[in-house]
Design a protein around this motif. Sequence first.
Motif, PDB file in Angstrom:
ATOM      1  N   THR A   6       0.815  -1.228   0.000  1.00  0.00           N
ATOM      2  CA  THR A   6       0.000   0.000   0.000  1.00  0.00           C
ATOM      3  C   THR A   6       0.849   1.278   0.000  1.00  0.00           C
ATOM      4  N   HIS A   7       2.085   1.182   0.522  1.00  0.00           N
ATOM      5  CA  HIS A   7       2.962   2.352   0.560  1.00  0.00           C
ATOM      6  C   HIS A   7       4.363   1.937   0.108  1.00  0.00           C
ATOM      7  N   THR A   8       4.978   2.788  -0.650  1.00  0.00           N
ATOM      8  CA  THR A   8       6.388   2.589  -0.951  1.00  0.00           C
ATOM      9  C   THR A   8       7.045   3.969  -1.009  1.00  0.00           C
ATOM     10  N   CYS A   9       8.347   3.988  -1.162  1.00  0.00           N
ATOM     11  CA  CYS A   9       9.073   5.247  -0.965  1.00  0.00           C
ATOM     12  C   CYS A   9      10.096   5.477  -2.081  1.00  0.00           C
ATOM     13  N   ILE A  10      10.090   6.664  -2.631  1.00  0.00           N
ATOM     14  CA  ILE A  10      11.132   7.045  -3.589  1.00  0.00           C
ATOM     15  C   ILE A  10      11.854   8.248  -2.985  1.00  0.00           C
ATOM     16  N   TYR A  11      13.159   8.153  -2.880  1.00  0.00           N
ATOM     17  CA  TYR A  11      13.937   9.268  -2.322  1.00  0.00           C
ATOM     18  C   TYR A  11      14.176  10.314  -3.402  1.00  0.00           C
ATOM     19  N   VAL A  12      13.825  11.557  -3.088  1.00  0.00           N
ATOM     20  CA  VAL A  12      13.963  12.639  -4.064  1.00  0.00           C
ATOM     21  C   VAL A  12      14.834  13.760  -3.488  1.00  0.00           C
ATOM     22  N   LEU A  13      15.352  14.587  -4.385  1.00  0.00           N
ATOM     23  CA  LEU A  13      16.284  15.623  -3.946  1.00  0.00           C
ATOM     24  C   LEU A  13      15.599  16.977  -3.744  1.00  0.00           C
ATOM     25  N   ASN A  14      14.383  17.113  -4.276  1.00  0.00           N
ATOM     26  CA  ASN A  14      13.639  18.371  -4.106  1.00  0.00           C
ATOM     27  C   ASN A  14      12.146  18.038  -4.224  1.00  0.00           C
ATOM     28  N   LEU A  57       7.119  10.539  -1.710  1.00  0.00           N
ATOM     29  CA  LEU A  57       8.264  11.236  -2.310  1.00  0.00           C
ATOM     30  C   LEU A  57       9.050  11.831  -1.143  1.00  0.00           C
ATOM     31  N   PHE A  58      10.025  11.055  -0.695  1.00  0.00           N
ATOM     32  CA  PHE A  58      10.714  11.392   0.555  1.00  0.00           C
ATOM     33  C   PHE A  58      11.981  12.185   0.270  1.00  0.00           C
ATOM     34  N   LEU A  59      12.070  13.329   0.913  1.00  0.00           N
ATOM     35  CA  LEU A  59      13.201  14.227   0.665  1.00  0.00           C
ATOM     36  C   LEU A  59      14.473  13.735   1.362  1.00  0.00           C
ATOM     37  N   VAL A  60      15.547  13.688   0.597  1.00  0.00           N
ATOM     38  CA  VAL A  60      16.849  13.383   1.189  1.00  0.00           C
ATOM     39  C   VAL A  60      17.404  14.695   1.732  1.00  0.00           C
ATOM     40  N   ALA A  61      17.286  14.873   3.023  1.00  0.00           N
ATOM     41  CA  ALA A  61      17.752  16.113   3.646  1.00  0.00           C
ATOM     42  C   ALA A  61      18.271  15.805   5.043  1.00  0.00           C
ATOM     43  N   GLU A  62      19.157  16.654   5.499  1.00  0.00           N
ATOM     44  CA  GLU A  62      19.738  16.440   6.823  1.00  0.00           C
ATOM     45  C   GLU A  62      18.657  16.588   7.897  1.00  0.00           C
ATOM     46  N   GLY A  63      18.599  15.641   8.809  1.00  0.00           N
ATOM     47  CA  GLY A  63      17.595  15.671   9.870  1.00  0.00           C
ATOM     48  C   GLY A  63      17.774  14.462  10.759  1.00  0.00           C
TER      49      GLY A  63
END
Lengths: 136, 139
Positions: A6-14, A57-63
């Motif tokens: 039902t859910h999946t994740c793609i890492y995006v830069l913006n 659409l998961f942001l690759v960001a520092e956190g």
Amino acid sequence: MISKITHTCIYVLNQDSAYDFYVNKLGFKVHTDAPMGEGARWLTVTPPDQPELEITLFLVAEGPLFDGETVKTMTTLIKKGTFGAAVFTCKDLLATYEELKAKGVVFKKPPTKEFYGYEALFVDDSGNWFSLAQLA
Amino acid sequence: MEQYEKMYLYQRIVKAKLFIDHHYAAPLDLDNISGQAYFSKYHFIRLFKSAYGKTPSNYLLQVRIDNAKMLLAKGLSVLDASMSVGFDSPTSFAGAFKKIVGVAPSVYQRKQVEKQKIIKENPLRYVPHCFVETHGLSK
């Protein structure tokens, strides 16, 4: 017994640019677009004919999840085209290919006959690779 | 040569589809849509349906309803949403909306407004726990 994804994740830069790519170019529907505070944003989209599958659409960001080193490494890998993220299917590959090309989507391989049907390869605005297939 | 002809054909069909995507709010009819693709009306309908699984009219209706859904979710009134996406009357809009979406526009809007309220108050409610835990969203 597991029955569905039902859910999946793609890492995006913006995420703004990813929104434009997935919604305005690929034609996906926005399922949830929620600000999570401190710049974080929960953004999920669904393929037009598969509203039950949310793609985050998961942001690759520092956190809390990624430190600076990890962000640097993942950004480099995504931009390099290391990750093949998914296979999308369509009813008519040539029509979809022409439409996406007209909208500026970058294809790495034009529609080609394969043993399972026809397939083309494209990349998203971050650098993730996708197959676009018309299954026989 | 045959391949180039086929590609040219597809480019014309895509041109017509994009014309609908961009001009759905205008009073379109099949003649001006097929004119975009330089086809006769009936040839155009057959090719369009073979590529997209819907006749141009049904596709136009779907695009209008999809855009109306977005406007309703943003809080536009049913009347304004229907006019903004190219319907002549709110009655025909309400009928088409219910047929495609399954609920009346006002019911759809109420659900969307409630969802937005919940998201605002408690955004984590829409995030599966595997993402909350691994992506540090609970902190």
